[in-house]
Write a protein that holds these residues in place. Structure first.
Motif, PDB file in Angstrom:
ATOM      1  N   LEU A  28       7.910   6.214   1.148  1.00  0.00           N
ATOM      2  CA  LEU A  28       9.324   5.894   1.007  1.00  0.00           C
ATOM      3  C   LEU A  28       9.782   4.894   2.056  1.00  0.00           C
ATOM      4  O   LEU A  28      10.311   3.818   1.738  1.00  0.00           O
ATOM      5  N   TYR A  29       9.566   5.226   3.337  1.00  0.00           N
ATOM      6  CA  TYR A  29      10.041   4.361   4.403  1.00  0.00           C
ATOM      7  C   TYR A  29       9.148   3.136   4.584  1.00  0.00           C
ATOM      8  O   TYR A  29       9.614   2.072   5.005  1.00  0.00           O
ATOM      9  N   GLY A  30       7.859   3.289   4.267  1.00  0.00           N
ATOM     10  CA  GLY A  30       6.975   2.128   4.341  1.00  0.00           C
ATOM     11  C   GLY A  30       7.410   1.044   3.369  1.00  0.00           C
ATOM     12  O   GLY A  30       7.528  -0.138   3.725  1.00  0.00           O
ATOM     13  N   MET A  31       7.654   1.432   2.118  1.00  0.00           N
ATOM     14  CA  MET A  31       8.092   0.448   1.129  1.00  0.00           C
ATOM     15  C   MET A  31       9.474  -0.088   1.477  1.00  0.00           C
ATOM     16  O   MET A  31       9.753  -1.282   1.295  1.00  0.00           O
ATOM     17  N   LEU A  32      10.354   0.783   1.972  1.00  0.00           N
ATOM     18  CA  LEU A  32      11.699   0.335   2.347  1.00  0.00           C
ATOM     19  C   LEU A  32      11.622  -0.781   3.387  1.00  0.00           C
ATOM     20  O   LEU A  32      12.297  -1.824   3.268  1.00  0.00           O
ATOM     21  N   GLU A  33      10.792  -0.612   4.401  1.00  0.00           N
ATOM     22  CA  GLU A  33      10.691  -1.621   5.460  1.00  0.00           C
ATOM     23  C   GLU A  33      10.005  -2.886   4.975  1.00  0.00           C
ATOM     24  O   GLU A  33      10.471  -3.996   5.253  1.00  0.00           O
ATOM     25  N   VAL A  34       8.907  -2.733   4.248  1.00  0.00           N
ATOM     26  CA  VAL A  34       8.169  -3.908   3.782  1.00  0.00           C
ATOM     27  C   VAL A  34       9.019  -4.734   2.830  1.00  0.00           C
ATOM     28  O   VAL A  34       9.092  -5.972   2.937  1.00  0.00           O
ATOM     29  N   LEU A  35       9.691  -4.073   1.884  1.00  0.00           N
ATOM     30  CA  LEU A  35      10.511  -4.811   0.929  1.00  0.00           C
ATOM     31  C   LEU A  35      11.731  -5.421   1.599  1.00  0.00           C
ATOM     32  O   LEU A  35      12.215  -6.488   1.195  1.00  0.00           O
ATOM     33  N   SER A  36      12.266  -4.748   2.632  1.00  0.00           N
ATOM     34  CA  SER A  36      13.425  -5.282   3.341  1.00  0.00           C
ATOM     35  C   SER A  36      13.070  -6.515   4.158  1.00  0.00           C
ATOM     36  O   SER A  36      13.842  -7.481   4.237  1.00  0.00           O
TER      37      SER A  36
ATOM     38  N   ASP B 243      -0.419  -2.229  -2.491  1.00  0.00           N
ATOM     39  CA  ASP B 243      -0.667  -3.107  -3.640  1.00  0.00           C
ATOM     40  C   ASP B 243       0.615  -3.297  -4.442  1.00  0.00           C
ATOM     41  O   ASP B 243       0.945  -4.424  -4.849  1.00  0.00           O
ATOM     42  N   LEU B 244       1.326  -2.178  -4.666  1.00  0.00           N
ATOM     43  CA  LEU B 244       2.526  -2.251  -5.495  1.00  0.00           C
ATOM     44  C   LEU B 244       3.624  -3.060  -4.806  1.00  0.00           C
ATOM     45  O   LEU B 244       4.295  -3.881  -5.447  1.00  0.00           O
ATOM     46  N   ALA B 245       3.825  -2.846  -3.511  1.00  0.00           N
ATOM     47  CA  ALA B 245       4.857  -3.588  -2.786  1.00  0.00           C
ATOM     48  C   ALA B 245       4.590  -5.086  -2.853  1.00  0.00           C
ATOM     49  O   ALA B 245       5.504  -5.892  -3.098  1.00  0.00           O
ATOM     50  N   LEU B 246       3.333  -5.477  -2.647  1.00  0.00           N
ATOM     51  CA  LEU B 246       3.002  -6.903  -2.696  1.00  0.00           C
ATOM     52  C   LEU B 246       3.155  -7.457  -4.106  1.00  0.00           C
ATOM     53  O   LEU B 246       3.592  -8.604  -4.292  1.00  0.00           O
ATOM     54  N   TYR B 247       2.809  -6.637  -5.104  1.00  0.00           N
ATOM     55  CA  TYR B 247       3.012  -7.093  -6.488  1.00  0.00           C
ATOM     56  C   TYR B 247       4.496  -7.292  -6.774  1.00  0.00           C
ATOM     57  O   TYR B 247       4.904  -8.299  -7.382  1.00  0.00           O
ATOM     58  N   ILE B 248       5.322  -6.338  -6.353  1.00  0.00           N
ATOM     59  CA  ILE B 248       6.770  -6.441  -6.588  1.00  0.00           C
ATOM     60  C   ILE B 248       7.330  -7.699  -5.931  1.00  0.00           C
ATOM     61  O   ILE B 248       8.130  -8.431  -6.534  1.00  0.00           O
ATOM     62  N   ILE B 249       6.909  -7.973  -4.701  1.00  0.00           N
ATOM     63  CA  ILE B 249       7.383  -9.173  -4.006  1.00  0.00           C
ATOM     64  C   ILE B 249       6.916 -10.431  -4.730  1.00  0.00           C
ATOM     65  O   ILE B 249       7.689 -11.375  -4.929  1.00  0.00           O
ATOM     66  N   ALA B 250       5.647 -10.449  -5.135  1.00  0.00           N
ATOM     67  CA  ALA B 250       5.122 -11.617  -5.845  1.00  0.00           C
ATOM     68  C   ALA B 250       5.849 -11.831  -7.166  1.00  0.00           C
ATOM     69  O   ALA B 250       6.169 -12.969  -7.546  1.00  0.00           O
TER      70      ALA B 250
ATOM     71  N   PHE C 115       1.926 -10.600   7.611  1.00  0.00           N
ATOM     72  CA  PHE C 115       2.760 -10.053   8.681  1.00  0.00           C
ATOM     73  C   PHE C 115       2.486  -8.565   8.907  1.00  0.00           C
ATOM     74  O   PHE C 115       2.376  -8.107  10.049  1.00  0.00           O
ATOM     75  N   PHE C 116       2.346  -7.797   7.831  1.00  0.00           N
ATOM     76  CA  PHE C 116       2.149  -6.353   7.954  1.00  0.00           C
ATOM     77  C   PHE C 116       0.673  -5.947   7.935  1.00  0.00           C
ATOM     78  O   PHE C 116       0.362  -4.745   8.024  1.00  0.00           O
ATOM     79  N   LEU C 117      -0.243  -6.916   7.817  1.00  0.00           N
ATOM     80  CA  LEU C 117      -1.671  -6.630   7.720  1.00  0.00           C
ATOM     81  C   LEU C 117      -1.963  -5.662   6.572  1.00  0.00           C
ATOM     82  O   LEU C 117      -2.701  -4.687   6.705  1.00  0.00           O
ATOM     83  N   LEU C 118      -1.373  -5.942   5.421  1.00  0.00           N
ATOM     84  CA  LEU C 118      -1.562  -5.093   4.253  1.00  0.00           C
ATOM     85  C   LEU C 118      -2.801  -5.538   3.487  1.00  0.00           C
ATOM     86  O   LEU C 118      -3.006  -6.730   3.262  1.00  0.00           O
TER      87      LEU C 118
END
Length: 349
Positions: free
Chosen positions: A22-30, A184-191, A205-208
């Motif tokens: 929850l908080y990982g995706m919140l920060e990465v997407l923000s 994977d999902l966060a990076l896909y959503i951003i892309a 930046f996040f070494l994902l």
């Protein structure tokens, strides 16, 4: 930033939610790749994601492991996000969420009908399935929940292999695999919603890391399915001790003392596997342990677990694990290397 498109993204949080996802995706997407863009004096991204936590509850509550959650907004008929993410939950393996959260399921269906793009992470797809959104569709989740999907949601075309599964051809319904597949999902959503360049900058930046080989290399196929057939339980116990036998099927039939056809039928009904498939899984899991922790050659490991034909062993191992034996060893060797180089007295688990 005044001319930048802002995209409303809501992350659903419940009492069972995992704070890490929850908080990982919140920060990465923000954050996205903004830090790198600013440090390099690059132009702003064409769009920014504005993630918020949505919940059935307005007040602060505690999710899994007593971690507090302060929702930004409440789910209702007037709050229909453009993008909705159902993050990971902590659930018991047999919990299919069909007996609760009817209000959440109704809202998910409302969002789907209104055109919301819906994503789920890990066990979040259980809630999506319980809402009926995955009926007749391909989907994935954590590999350990394969049996739950087969039993509770047989209409879902469950696939334990991929990191990301497009459950809708248009991309409006996407399920992601276990735990850290939220990377994977966060990076896909951003892309997808911002740009591929922004996803690349975010990953740097996040070494994902992505999981291009899916989740089979991390799966343990020897999770015993509960059943009440004592004869089959005896067969499982015998195979666990004797899977290296040249002909384990003939051996277990002789040991159990009932006709082969009857044992095969009962074994398949109780476990969902064939006798030979079960024996092969035992052999592959033993080979995994040897590859993870030892220096033996692939040929020696194949012979040790019961295969004289090394080529057949390699094909079976890759089909079962998603990687060849050498690739698998390379994946897990860093853990053993760190253990062997740890300072005296260090506790590495």
């Amino acid at each position: 930033m005044s001319g930048t498109t802002k995209i409303d993204v809501q992350l659903l949080a419940l009492r069972e939610s995992s704070a890490a996802a929850l908080y990982g995706m919140l920060e990465v997407l923000s954050t996205g790749g903004r830090s790198i863009r600013e440090s390099r004096d690059m132009d702003p991204a064409p769009a920014v994601l504005v993630p918020r936590i949505v919940s059935p509850m307005r007040e602060i509550f505690h999710c899994a492991h007593s971690i507090p959650v302060a929702p930004h907004c409440v789910m209702d008929a007037d709050n229909i996000p453009g993008v909705l993410i159902i993050t990971e939950f902590w659930l018991a393996p047999g919990d299919d969420m069909t007996d609760r959260y009817d209000d959440v399921k109704s809202w998910l269906r409302l969002c789907r009908d209104a055109g919301t793009t819906i994503y789920s992470v890990c066990v979040g797809s259980v809630l999506v399935a319980a809402a009926g959104l995955l009926d007749g569709r391909p989907a994935t989740s954590h590999w350990a929940f394969e049996d739950l999907f087969r039993q509770s949601f047989p209409q879902v075309k469950f696939d334990p292999r991929p990191s990301i599964c497009f459950s809708d051809p248009s991309g409006r319904l996407v399920t992601a695999a276990g735990a850290s597949s939220w990377h994977d999902l966060a990076l896909y959503i951003i892309a997808h919603h911002v740009s591929p360049e922004e996803a690349m900058l975010t990953a740097k930046f996040f070494l994902l890391n992505l999981h291009p080989d899916g989740q089979l290399p991390y799966a343990n196929r020897m999770v015993r399915r509960p059943h009440a057939d004592s004869v089959v339980r005896r067969a499982e116990t015998w195979l666990a001790k004797n899977f290296r036998d040249p002909d384990p099927v003939a051996g277990v039939v002789e040991a159990i003392g009932i006709p082969e056809r009857s044992l095969k039928r009962r074994f398949n009904q109780a476990t969902g596997q064939t006798l030979i498939g079960y024996a092969q899984d035992l052999r592959v899991e033993a080979a995994k342990r040897a590859l993870e922790s030892g220096q033996a050659s692939v040929e020696d490991i194949a012979a040790d677990v019961g295969y004289e034909n090394v080529a057949f062993f390699r094909r079976l191992f890759k089909r079962t694990s998603g990687l060849g034996p050498t690739q698998y060893r390379r994946l897990y060797r860093p853990f053993e290397s760190r253990r062997s180089h740890a300072p005296t007295g260090a506790d590495i688990t």
